[in-house]
Design a protein around this motif. Structure first.
Motif, PDB file in Angstrom:
ATOM      1  N   ASP A 107      43.348  75.769  -5.627  1.00 20.65           N
ATOM      2  CA  ASP A 107      43.411  74.317  -5.772  1.00 20.65           C
ATOM      3  C   ASP A 107      43.964  73.905  -7.133  1.00 20.65           C
ATOM      4  O   ASP A 107      43.714  72.799  -7.611  1.00 20.65           O
ATOM      5  CB  ASP A 107      42.028  73.691  -5.556  1.00 20.65           C
ATOM      6  CG  ASP A 107      40.992  74.216  -6.552  1.00 20.65           C
ATOM      7  OD1 ASP A 107      41.296  75.197  -7.266  1.00 20.65           O
ATOM      8  OD2 ASP A 107      39.880  73.661  -6.597  1.00 20.65           O
ATOM      9  N   PHE A 108      44.750  74.798  -7.752  1.00 26.53           N
ATOM     10  CA  PHE A 108      45.271  74.536  -9.099  1.00 26.53           C
ATOM     11  C   PHE A 108      46.061  73.228  -9.147  1.00 26.53           C
ATOM     12  O   PHE A 108      45.833  72.383 -10.017  1.00 26.53           O
ATOM     13  CB  PHE A 108      46.158  75.697  -9.555  1.00 26.53           C
ATOM     14  CG  PHE A 108      46.963  75.391 -10.791  1.00 26.53           C
ATOM     15  CD1 PHE A 108      46.380  75.429 -12.043  1.00 26.53           C
ATOM     16  CD2 PHE A 108      48.307  75.035 -10.691  1.00 26.53           C
ATOM     17  CE1 PHE A 108      47.114  75.134 -13.182  1.00 26.53           C
ATOM     18  CE2 PHE A 108      49.051  74.743 -11.829  1.00 26.53           C
ATOM     19  CZ  PHE A 108      48.455  74.796 -13.074  1.00 26.53           C
ATOM     20  N   GLU A 109      47.019  73.061  -8.222  1.00 27.65           N
ATOM     21  CA  GLU A 109      47.884  71.879  -8.262  1.00 27.65           C
ATOM     22  C   GLU A 109      47.086  70.596  -8.060  1.00 27.65           C
ATOM     23  O   GLU A 109      47.364  69.583  -8.696  1.00 27.65           O
ATOM     24  CB  GLU A 109      48.991  72.002  -7.215  1.00 27.65           C
ATOM     25  CG  GLU A 109      50.020  73.069  -7.567  1.00 27.65           C
ATOM     26  CD  GLU A 109      51.197  73.081  -6.615  1.00 27.65           C
ATOM     27  OE1 GLU A 109      51.214  72.254  -5.675  1.00 27.65           O
ATOM     28  OE2 GLU A 109      52.091  73.910  -6.798  1.00 27.65           O
ATOM     29  N   GLU A 110      46.094  70.656  -7.173  1.00 31.98           N
ATOM     30  CA  GLU A 110      45.264  69.473  -6.941  1.00 31.98           C
ATOM     31  C   GLU A 110      44.469  69.128  -8.201  1.00 31.98           C
ATOM     32  O   GLU A 110      44.378  67.955  -8.590  1.00 31.98           O
ATOM     33  CB  GLU A 110      44.316  69.735  -5.777  1.00 31.98           C
ATOM     34  CG  GLU A 110      43.424  68.552  -5.427  1.00 31.98           C
ATOM     35  CD  GLU A 110      42.448  68.853  -4.305  1.00 31.98           C
ATOM     36  OE1 GLU A 110      41.435  68.139  -4.208  1.00 31.98           O
ATOM     37  OE2 GLU A 110      42.697  69.806  -3.538  1.00 31.98           O
ATOM     38  N   LYS A 111      43.914  70.146  -8.840  1.00 32.79           N
ATOM     39  CA  LYS A 111      43.130  69.908 -10.063  1.00 32.79           C
ATOM     40  C   LYS A 111      44.035  69.402 -11.183  1.00 32.79           C
ATOM     41  O   LYS A 111      43.654  68.511 -11.952  1.00 32.79           O
ATOM     42  CB  LYS A 111      42.431  71.192 -10.501  1.00 32.79           C
ATOM     43  CG  LYS A 111      41.224  71.552  -9.655  1.00 32.79           C
ATOM     44  CD  LYS A 111      40.525  72.787 -10.183  1.00 32.79           C
ATOM     45  CE  LYS A 111      39.250  73.071  -9.408  1.00 32.79           C
ATOM     46  NZ  LYS A 111      38.568  74.290  -9.875  1.00 32.79           N
ATOM     47  N   GLN A 112      45.232  69.962 -11.280  1.00 32.23           N
ATOM     48  CA  GLN A 112      46.173  69.530 -12.309  1.00 32.23           C
ATOM     49  C   GLN A 112      46.568  68.074 -12.089  1.00 32.23           C
ATOM     50  O   GLN A 112      46.646  67.290 -13.041  1.00 32.23           O
ATOM     51  CB  GLN A 112      47.406  70.425 -12.296  1.00 32.23           C
ATOM     52  CG  GLN A 112      48.362  70.157 -13.456  1.00 32.23           C
ATOM     53  CD  GLN A 112      49.577  71.049 -13.402  1.00 32.23           C
ATOM     54  OE1 GLN A 112      50.131  71.301 -12.330  1.00 32.23           O
ATOM     55  NE2 GLN A 112      50.001  71.550 -14.545  1.00 32.23           N
ATOM     56  N   HIS A 113      46.805  67.717 -10.822  1.00 30.89           N
ATOM     57  CA  HIS A 113      47.171  66.338 -10.501  1.00 30.89           C
ATOM     58  C   HIS A 113      46.040  65.384 -10.884  1.00 30.89           C
ATOM     59  O   HIS A 113      46.286  64.330 -11.484  1.00 30.89           O
ATOM     60  CB  HIS A 113      47.474  66.222  -9.001  1.00 30.89           C
ATOM     61  CG  HIS A 113      47.905  64.855  -8.572  1.00 30.89           C
ATOM     62  ND1 HIS A 113      49.129  64.314  -8.920  1.00 30.89           N
ATOM     63  CD2 HIS A 113      47.276  63.902  -7.844  1.00 30.89           C
ATOM     64  CE1 HIS A 113      49.237  63.097  -8.415  1.00 30.89           C
ATOM     65  NE2 HIS A 113      48.130  62.828  -7.763  1.00 30.89           N
ATOM     66  N   GLN A 114      44.805  65.768 -10.566  1.00 33.04           N
ATOM     67  CA  GLN A 114      43.661  64.918 -10.890  1.00 33.04           C
ATOM     68  C   GLN A 114      43.494  64.806 -12.397  1.00 33.04           C
ATOM     69  O   GLN A 114      43.134  63.748 -12.928  1.00 33.04           O
ATOM     70  CB  GLN A 114      42.388  65.485 -10.253  1.00 33.04           C
ATOM     71  CG  GLN A 114      41.182  64.554 -10.361  1.00 33.04           C
ATOM     72  CD  GLN A 114      41.441  63.182  -9.760  1.00 33.04           C
ATOM     73  OE1 GLN A 114      41.921  63.054  -8.639  1.00 33.04           O
ATOM     74  NE2 GLN A 114      41.151  62.133 -10.519  1.00 33.04           N
ATOM     75  N   LEU A 115      43.770  65.883 -13.106  1.00 37.22           N
ATOM     76  CA  LEU A 115      43.681  65.873 -14.568  1.00 37.22           C
ATOM     77  C   LEU A 115      44.679  64.883 -15.158  1.00 37.22           C
ATOM     78  O   LEU A 115      44.354  64.108 -16.068  1.00 37.22           O
ATOM     79  CB  LEU A 115      43.941  67.275 -15.108  1.00 37.22           C
ATOM     80  CG  LEU A 115      43.946  67.446 -16.626  1.00 37.22           C
ATOM     81  CD1 LEU A 115      42.611  67.034 -17.230  1.00 37.22           C
ATOM     82  CD2 LEU A 115      44.256  68.898 -16.986  1.00 37.22           C
ATOM     83  N   LEU A 116      45.903  64.869 -14.620  1.00 39.26           N
ATOM     84  CA  LEU A 116      46.919  63.935 -15.108  1.00 39.26           C
ATOM     85  C   LEU A 116      46.529  62.493 -14.809  1.00 39.26           C
ATOM     86  O   LEU A 116      46.754  61.599 -15.631  1.00 39.26           O
ATOM     87  CB  LEU A 116      48.279  64.259 -14.482  1.00 39.26           C
ATOM     88  CG  LEU A 116      48.930  65.572 -14.931  1.00 39.26           C
ATOM     89  CD1 LEU A 116      50.240  65.797 -14.186  1.00 39.26           C
ATOM     90  CD2 LEU A 116      49.164  65.587 -16.431  1.00 39.26           C
ATOM     91  N   LEU A 117      45.942  62.254 -13.634  1.00 37.54           N
ATOM     92  CA  LEU A 117      45.492  60.896 -13.295  1.00 37.54           C
ATOM     93  C   LEU A 117      44.389  60.443 -14.253  1.00 37.54           C
ATOM     94  O   LEU A 117      44.389  59.292 -14.716  1.00 37.54           O
ATOM     95  CB  LEU A 117      44.983  60.851 -11.852  1.00 37.54           C
ATOM     96  CG  LEU A 117      46.006  61.026 -10.738  1.00 37.54           C
ATOM     97  CD1 LEU A 117      45.322  60.972  -9.368  1.00 37.54           C
ATOM     98  CD2 LEU A 117      47.098  59.962 -10.816  1.00 37.54           C
ATOM     99  N   THR A 118      43.457  61.340 -14.532  1.00 35.54           N
ATOM    100  CA  THR A 118      42.368  61.010 -15.460  1.00 35.54           C
ATOM    101  C   THR A 118      42.913  60.735 -16.855  1.00 35.54           C
ATOM    102  O   THR A 118      42.518  59.763 -17.518  1.00 35.54           O
ATOM    103  CB  THR A 118      41.341  62.152 -15.514  1.00 35.54           C
ATOM    104  OG1 THR A 118      40.819  62.384 -14.203  1.00 35.54           O
ATOM    105  CG2 THR A 118      40.200  61.809 -16.462  1.00 35.54           C
TER     106      THR A 118
END
Length: 199
Positions: free
Chosen positions: A8-19
């Motif tokens: 789930d790296f890409e999903e976590k990275q995307h959420q990190l950028l949104l945060t």
């Protein structure tokens, strides 16, 4: 041994950028800290620095990722079966849909100038030019006279359309009397019909 990526790296990275975009948008570029962003995202500061070695790198990633996703969405939306006007309206709607929930990214993009290096700005401009070209090509197909050397109006008209789309977040509210589909039609009509009076 190199660290393997989690599924789930890409999903976590995307959420990190949104945060991170939300922290920058609400706190400001200067006041927001990497510690703040890590805490808000629920990750360690060392992990945040592992992916983004500086605040500037994180700001760049927010903008570049947002624009790349928009460009990908526009590429997927192109339908040769549509009329040129239908294609333009589809692209406008694709932008409006991509902007849904992206107010924080817009604020970061508007205020990021001083934080970016010349190379980062050049890479962002490269994606922006690709996006703009998708629109200008269709507008040229519909109104080829806008691209005359003696009166070059194609780019001003194209950027006027982006002006309408890019500032929609300032006033548009989902669930209001005008839907995104409605506004896509309005913006397309204003551009295609309006240029007839300025030629």
């Amino acid at each position: 041994m190199a660290r393997t990526r989690a599924e789930d790296f890409e999903e976590k990275q995307h959420q990190l950028l949104l945060t991170a975009a939300h922290v920058f948008a609400t706190q400001g570029m200067d006041k927001a800290s990497m510690s703040q962003i890590a805490a808000e995202a629920g990750v360690s500061k060392s992990l945040l620095y592992h992916y983004y070695p500086s605040k500037d790198a994180l700001i760049f990633a927010i903008i570049h990722t947002h624009l790349e996703e928009l460009d990908d969405a526009l590429g997927a939306a192109i339908d040769p079966a549509l009329t040129p006007r239908g294609q333009l309206e589809t692209l406008v709607l694709t932008v409006l849909e991509s902007y849904r929930g992206a107010d924080d990214q817009h604020k970061v993009q508007l205020n990021a100038g001083p934080a970016l290096s010349d190379d980062q700005k050049a890479r962002i401009h490269q994606v922006e030019r690709r996006i703009v070209k998708r629109f200008s090509a269709i507008i040229r197909d519909i109104h080829p006279e806008l691209d005359r050397p003696e009166r070059p109006l194609l780019m001003p008209v194209t950027m006027s359309l982006f002006g309408m789309m890019n500032w929609v977040y300032m006033w548009f509210r989902d669930g209001g009397p005008v839907s995104r589909e409605d506004y896509a039609q309005v913006a397309t009509t204003l551009i295609l019909e309006g240029v007839k009076a300025v030629r």
